[in-house]
Design a protein around this motif. Structure first.
Motif, PDB file in Angstrom:
ATOM      1  N   LYS A   1      24.246 -17.469  -9.331  1.00  0.00           N
ATOM      2  CA  LYS A   1      24.125 -16.822  -8.024  1.00  0.00           C
ATOM      3  C   LYS A   1      22.717 -16.234  -7.842  1.00  0.00           C
ATOM      4  O   LYS A   1      22.130 -16.351  -6.744  1.00  0.00           O
ATOM      5  CB  LYS A   1      25.175 -15.713  -7.896  1.00  0.00           C
ATOM      6  N   VAL A   2      22.170 -15.626  -8.890  1.00  0.00           N
ATOM      7  CA  VAL A   2      20.827 -15.057  -8.804  1.00  0.00           C
ATOM      8  C   VAL A   2      19.802 -16.159  -8.552  1.00  0.00           C
ATOM      9  O   VAL A   2      18.900 -16.015  -7.708  1.00  0.00           O
ATOM     10  CB  VAL A   2      20.479 -14.284 -10.101  1.00  0.00           C
ATOM     11  N   LEU A   3      19.922 -17.283  -9.258  1.00  0.00           N
ATOM     12  CA  LEU A   3      18.994 -18.395  -9.059  1.00  0.00           C
ATOM     13  C   LEU A   3      19.109 -18.967  -7.648  1.00  0.00           C
ATOM     14  O   LEU A   3      18.103 -19.301  -7.014  1.00  0.00           O
ATOM     15  CB  LEU A   3      19.245 -19.487 -10.099  1.00  0.00           C
ATOM     16  N   ALA A   4      20.337 -19.067  -7.145  1.00  0.00           N
ATOM     17  CA  ALA A   4      20.541 -19.568  -5.778  1.00  0.00           C
ATOM     18  C   ALA A   4      19.907 -18.624  -4.762  1.00  0.00           C
ATOM     19  O   ALA A   4      19.275 -19.062  -3.791  1.00  0.00           O
ATOM     20  CB  ALA A   4      22.035 -19.729  -5.504  1.00  0.00           C
ATOM     21  N   ASP A   5      20.056 -17.325  -4.973  1.00  0.00           N
ATOM     22  CA  ASP A   5      19.447 -16.332  -4.073  1.00  0.00           C
ATOM     23  C   ASP A   5      17.926 -16.423  -4.111  1.00  0.00           C
ATOM     24  O   ASP A   5      17.258 -16.305  -3.078  1.00  0.00           O
ATOM     25  CB  ASP A   5      19.890 -14.915  -4.461  1.00  0.00           C
ATOM     26  N   ASN A   6      17.378 -16.627  -5.308  1.00  0.00           N
ATOM     27  CA  ASN A   6      15.929 -16.737  -5.433  1.00  0.00           C
ATOM     28  C   ASN A   6      15.394 -18.008  -4.767  1.00  0.00           C
ATOM     29  O   ASN A   6      14.310 -17.998  -4.180  1.00  0.00           O
ATOM     30  CB  ASN A   6      15.523 -16.709  -6.907  1.00  0.00           C
ATOM     31  N   LEU A   7      16.157 -19.081  -4.847  1.00  0.00           N
ATOM     32  CA  LEU A   7      15.761 -20.310  -4.157  1.00  0.00           C
ATOM     33  C   LEU A   7      15.758 -20.091  -2.644  1.00  0.00           C
ATOM     34  O   LEU A   7      14.851 -20.543  -1.936  1.00  0.00           O
ATOM     35  CB  LEU A   7      16.703 -21.454  -4.530  1.00  0.00           C
TER      36      LEU A   7
ATOM     37  N   ALA B   1      10.236 -24.618 -10.020  1.00  0.00           N
ATOM     38  CA  ALA B   1      10.596 -23.950 -11.273  1.00  0.00           C
ATOM     39  C   ALA B   1      12.017 -23.393 -11.209  1.00  0.00           C
ATOM     40  O   ALA B   1      12.798 -23.530 -12.159  1.00  0.00           O
ATOM     41  CB  ALA B   1       9.597 -22.836 -11.571  1.00  0.00           C
ATOM     42  N   LEU B   2      12.348 -22.776 -10.086  1.00  0.00           N
ATOM     43  CA  LEU B   2      13.684 -22.208  -9.933  1.00  0.00           C
ATOM     44  C   LEU B   2      14.750 -23.296  -9.899  1.00  0.00           C
ATOM     45  O   LEU B   2      15.840 -23.146 -10.473  1.00  0.00           O
ATOM     46  CB  LEU B   2      13.757 -21.377  -8.649  1.00  0.00           C
ATOM     47  N   ASN B   3      14.436 -24.400  -9.228  1.00  0.00           N
ATOM     48  CA  ASN B   3      15.409 -25.488  -9.138  1.00  0.00           C
ATOM     49  C   ASN B   3      15.680 -26.099 -10.510  1.00  0.00           C
ATOM     50  O   ASN B   3      16.821 -26.477 -10.822  1.00  0.00           O
ATOM     51  CB  ASN B   3      14.901 -26.570  -8.185  1.00  0.00           C
ATOM     52  N   ALA B   4      14.632 -26.183 -11.339  1.00  0.00           N
ATOM     53  CA  ALA B   4      14.818 -26.697 -12.699  1.00  0.00           C
ATOM     54  C   ALA B   4      15.750 -25.788 -13.494  1.00  0.00           C
ATOM     55  O   ALA B   4      16.644 -26.259 -14.213  1.00  0.00           O
ATOM     56  CB  ALA B   4      13.466 -26.823 -13.395  1.00  0.00           C
ATOM     57  N   LYS B   5      15.546 -24.478 -13.359  1.00  0.00           N
ATOM     58  CA  LYS B   5      16.430 -23.525 -14.045  1.00  0.00           C
ATOM     59  C   LYS B   5      17.855 -23.633 -13.525  1.00  0.00           C
ATOM     60  O   LYS B   5      18.821 -23.613 -14.293  1.00  0.00           O
ATOM     61  CB  LYS B   5      15.907 -22.096 -13.859  1.00  0.00           C
ATOM     62  N   PHE B   6      17.983 -23.749 -12.201  1.00  0.00           N
ATOM     63  CA  PHE B   6      19.306 -23.844 -11.575  1.00  0.00           C
ATOM     64  C   PHE B   6      20.041 -25.087 -12.071  1.00  0.00           C
ATOM     65  O   PHE B   6      21.226 -25.037 -12.425  1.00  0.00           O
ATOM     66  CB  PHE B   6      19.140 -23.892 -10.057  1.00  0.00           C
ATOM     67  N   THR B   7      19.339 -26.219 -12.119  1.00  0.00           N
ATOM     68  CA  THR B   7      19.950 -27.488 -12.515  1.00  0.00           C
ATOM     69  C   THR B   7      20.351 -27.501 -13.981  1.00  0.00           C
ATOM     70  O   THR B   7      21.326 -28.161 -14.358  1.00  0.00           O
ATOM     71  CB  THR B   7      18.972 -28.648 -12.235  1.00  0.00           C
ATOM     72  N   ASN B   8      19.622 -26.777 -14.810  1.00  0.00           N
ATOM     73  CA  ASN B   8      19.876 -26.817 -16.256  1.00  0.00           C
ATOM     74  C   ASN B   8      20.703 -25.643 -16.777  1.00  0.00           C
ATOM     75  O   ASN B   8      20.866 -25.496 -17.988  1.00  0.00           O
ATOM     76  CB  ASN B   8      18.540 -26.873 -17.002  1.00  0.00           C
ATOM     77  N   THR B   9      21.201 -24.818 -15.881  1.00  0.00           N
ATOM     78  CA  THR B   9      22.024 -23.687 -16.310  1.00  0.00           C
ATOM     79  C   THR B   9      23.414 -24.173 -16.711  1.00  0.00           C
ATOM     80  O   THR B   9      24.084 -24.861 -15.931  1.00  0.00           O
ATOM     81  CB  THR B   9      22.137 -22.647 -15.183  1.00  0.00           C
ATOM     82  N   LYS B  10      23.839 -23.793 -17.910  1.00  0.00           N
ATOM     83  CA  LYS B  10      25.139 -24.253 -18.429  1.00  0.00           C
ATOM     84  C   LYS B  10      25.896 -23.090 -19.070  1.00  0.00           C
ATOM     85  O   LYS B  10      25.286 -22.161 -19.603  1.00  0.00           O
ATOM     86  CB  LYS B  10      24.936 -25.368 -19.459  1.00  0.00           C
ATOM     87  N   LEU B  11      27.195 -23.182 -19.029  1.00  0.00           N
ATOM     88  CA  LEU B  11      28.048 -22.111 -19.551  1.00  0.00           C
ATOM     89  C   LEU B  11      27.802 -21.849 -21.030  1.00  0.00           C
ATOM     90  O   LEU B  11      27.863 -20.701 -21.473  1.00  0.00           O
ATOM     91  CB  LEU B  11      29.521 -22.461 -19.315  1.00  0.00           C
ATOM     92  N   VAL B  12      27.498 -22.891 -21.806  1.00  0.00           N
ATOM     93  CA  VAL B  12      27.346 -22.718 -23.260  1.00  0.00           C
ATOM     94  C   VAL B  12      26.201 -21.774 -23.616  1.00  0.00           C
ATOM     95  O   VAL B  12      26.148 -21.258 -24.739  1.00  0.00           O
ATOM     96  CB  VAL B  12      27.112 -24.084 -23.956  1.00  0.00           C
ATOM     97  N   ASP B  13      25.305 -21.535 -22.678  1.00  0.00           N
ATOM     98  CA  ASP B  13      24.164 -20.660 -22.942  1.00  0.00           C
ATOM     99  C   ASP B  13      24.447 -19.190 -22.638  1.00  0.00           C
ATOM    100  O   ASP B  13      23.537 -18.351 -22.738  1.00  0.00           O
ATOM    101  CB  ASP B  13      22.952 -21.108 -22.122  1.00  0.00           C
TER     102      ASP B  13
END
Length: 237
Positions: free
Chosen positions: A150-156, A126-138
């Protein structure tokens, strides 16, 4: 045996939220930071053994019955203090999920550890999916975008899937919008690839530059428009 007549540092902490300025919620996105700050706080206040009991039991020196009672009372008081700290820095949903009247501090801590670290494979997916789909436009700006990555990477990393600095940088670059195309191309062809912290700083400067260019273009357009205004424009014809 410790002198129980002296004030223990944990007993004089008056506001745990000034020491742990994070409220842990059910999503758990801040779990790693929350746990790290707490462990520092526990060590500093000499109560680490209330959440992580020593592997080898400490054999106390001979003591009188009164000293044993005093030591037991202090231990129970400290354990209640630590448990209050934990309960005071989590959301109501989490509190309702883990609270048990007869728990020790260790049991309260372990419930949270199990909640956020069990089923690591599922959480990692789940975290990897969020990490992969995170984009600046959001996000409203570069700072918020980089912080989220950085938070997603730390959680992974917290669930056993550490994100290398290079992968973090590449994800940052790939998630940039089209207006940063030149920046992305320039950075990704550097050898070696700059660190995440360096790229984040560069990107923030680039964002400032884009903002200044936008202001300049707006002012230039305003001047052109004002020069093209003639009296006929206001004649009503």
């Amino acid at each position: 045996m410790a002198d129980t007549s002296k004030l223990h540092p944990a007993t004089i902490v008056t506001n745990i939220k000034s020491c742990i300025p994070i409220v842990l919620d059910y999503e758990g996105s801040q779990y790693n930071n929350w746990a790290t700050l707490f462990k520092l706080h526990f060590r500093a206040n000499l109560v680490m053994d209330h959440i992580l009991p020593p592997a080898s039991p400490i054999v106390p020196p001979p003591a009188t019955a009164a000293e044993k009672l005093a030591a037991k009372a202090l231990w129970e008081r400290l354990d209640d203090i630590v448990r209050q700290w934990i309960y005071s820095t989590i959301s109501n949903d989490l509190l309702n999920m883990i609270i048990h009247q007869e728990d020790t501090a260790t049991e309260a801590w372990d419930r949270l550890v199990h909640l956020f670290q069990d089923n690591k494979s599922a959480r990692a997916l789940a975290l990897n999916a969020k990490f992969t789909n995170t984009k600046l436009v959001d996000f409203p700006n570069v700072k918020a975008y980089c912080t989220r990555l950085k938070v997603l990477a730390d959680n992974l990393a917290n669930v056993g899937h550490k994100v290398s600095d290079e992968r973090l940088v590449l994800r940052l670059l790939r998630g940039l919008s089209e207006e940063y195309k030149t920046f992305r191309t320039t950075v990704q062809h550097r050898t070696p690839l700059p660190s995440f912290d360096v790229v984040r700083s560069m990107l923030e400067l680039e964002e400032d530059s884009h903002a200044e260019d936008a202001i300049h273009d707006f002012d230039s357009n305003a001047v052109l428009v004002s020069h093209n205004v003639t009296p006929q424009n206001f004649s009503g014809n």
